[in-house]
Design a protein around this motif. Structure first.
Motif, short mmCIF file in Angstrom:
data_model
loop_
_atom_site.label_atom_id
_atom_site.label_comp_id
_atom_site.label_asym_id
_atom_site.label_seq_id
_atom_site.Cartn_x
_atom_site.Cartn_y
_atom_site.Cartn_z
N ARG A 1 0.84 -1.20 0.00
CA ARG A 1 0.00 0.00 0.00
C ARG A 1 0.89 1.27 0.00
NH1 ARG A 1 -1.50 2.24 4.85
NH2 ARG A 1 -2.76 4.11 4.56
N TRP B 1 2.61 1.81 -3.35
CA TRP B 1 1.67 2.31 -4.35
C TRP B 1 1.40 3.80 -4.15
CZ3 TRP B 1 -0.57 2.89 -8.73
CH2 TRP B 1 -1.79 3.57 -8.83
N SER C 1 -6.80 0.25 -2.60
CA SER C 1 -6.31 -1.08 -3.00
C SER C 1 -7.19 -2.19 -2.44
CB SER C 1 -4.89 -1.31 -2.48
OG SER C 1 -4.09 -0.18 -2.73
N SER D 1 -6.60 -7.11 -7.72
CA SER D 1 -5.47 -6.51 -6.99
C SER D 1 -4.38 -5.98 -7.92
CB SER D 1 -4.88 -7.51 -5.98
OG SER D 1 -5.01 -8.82 -6.44
N LYS E 1 -5.58 -0.58 -11.05
CA LYS E 1 -5.64 0.71 -10.36
C LYS E 1 -6.62 1.60 -11.08
CE LYS E 1 -2.40 -0.52 -7.56
NZ LYS E 1 -2.83 -0.98 -6.24
#
Ligand code: DAH
Length: 313
Positions: free
Chosen positions: A182, A185, A250, A259, A262
């Protein structure tokens, strides 16, 4: 609850069916006949209704965006599960939006106080369809519908209103394909690309609706986006909130089995925009059958509402 002076509910076969469908007497059922009769009117699908005109104008803007085809999903059933309306969106069990004082439940499997995923309710926001549509394979969509929240009625509040949800997923090659934590990202160029595209897209939408206007971004919090923002415009001498949005969390994508993907999402209220753009002073007017209201509006035209007497013609 005060009667709505400007709205009238027709006594038709549909009205009876609606009461049978939504006023069930099941455990936790708190839908009133008055609310049941508002469901399914499809105001946003009427070409000459202010809500339909605004919806059309927004969809027209998204059609001009190159390289993406936004699917139109404007006929999703307003009856959803708590799983769809809350759990899928990472909205915690103790969120006030889940309380029966805020939300119209058809049935509550979990009983009086506990909210459970199987509870059936009238959607409180169009975000309730995000996960369903993404799981079904939609990569970009605009989902419009009537939403329901228990509320006192006045000129700017009504327990039913309309929202449009927008979602866009990105090509993994553009925003990063590998597994990321996380934190990785959120700090990545891919996340910045998504947020920048979101902001540019929605600023363009505001210009399309209001003409070139001054805008500002406010940091916000929604459980289902990270980061989250609110967009305000300076209009008629005041800052006005237009929408909430963000980079899809996410966790929401993971729960959809996506997963590796995006994207961004936004949600806006159609009544707020229509009241400003058409100068409609009372939210109850959207529900009226009075032809003195309806004859004023034509598809494709943003005209100013002319008030009429509160007495019948
Ligand atoms: N569902 C939110 C509401 O009803 C609005 C919203 C905020 C929708 C952020 C979104 C979003 O898709 O990303 O207040």
């Amino acid at each position: 609850r005060r009667a709505v002076r400007t709205g009238r509910v027709r006594a038709t076969a549909t009205a009876t069916d609606n009461v049978a469908r939504f006023v069930t007497g099941e455990t936790g059922n708190n839908v009133t006949p008055y609310i049941a009769n508002l469901v399914g009117r499809g105001l946003h699908k009427r070409a000459n209704h202010p809500l339909g005109i605004i919806k059309q104008k927004i969809e027209e803007y998204f059609e001009t965006i190159e390289g993406v085809n936004f699917e139109i999903a404007d006929a999703m059933d307003p009856v959803v599960s708590a799983q769809q309306c809350f759990n899928d969106l990472l909205i915690p069990d103790d969120h006030p939006g889940r309380l029966p004082s805020d939300t119209y439940y058809i049935s509550r499997a979990g009983g009086r106080d506990v909210s459970s995923a199987e509870d059936i309710l009238l959607r409180t926001h169009t975000s309730a369809h995000q996960s369903t549509l993404m799981k079904a394979g939609y990569e970009a969509f605009l989902c419009t519908g009537d939403v329901y929240r228990r509320d006192e009625i006045d000129a700017s509040h009504f327990p039913a209103f309309h929202q449009m949800e927008g979602v866009r997923l990105f090509d993994p090659a553009l925003v990063g394909e590998g597994e990321m934590t996380r934190e990785e990202w959120l700090a990545s160029p891919g996340c910045k690309l998504v947020a920048d595209d979101l902001k540019a897209t929605l600023e363009g939408l505001c210009d399309h609706l209001f003409g070139p206007v001054e805008k500002r971004w406010i940091d916000e919090y929604f459980p289902f986006t990270e980061p989250s923002f609110e967009l305000e415009i300076y209009y008629n001498g005041d800052w006005m909130e237009v929408l909430g949005c963000g980079v899809i969390h996410s966790g929401v994508l993971e729960n959809c089995g996506l997963s590796h993907r995006k994207g961004w999402a936004f949600g806006l209220g159609l009544e707020r925009l229509a009241m400003v753009l058409f100068e409609i002073p009372d939210i109850r007017l959207f529900w009226t059958d009075d032809e003195r209201f309806h004859k004023q509006f034509k598809a494709g035209q943003l005209t100013k509402f002319k008030p009429y007497s509160k007495y019948p013609p």
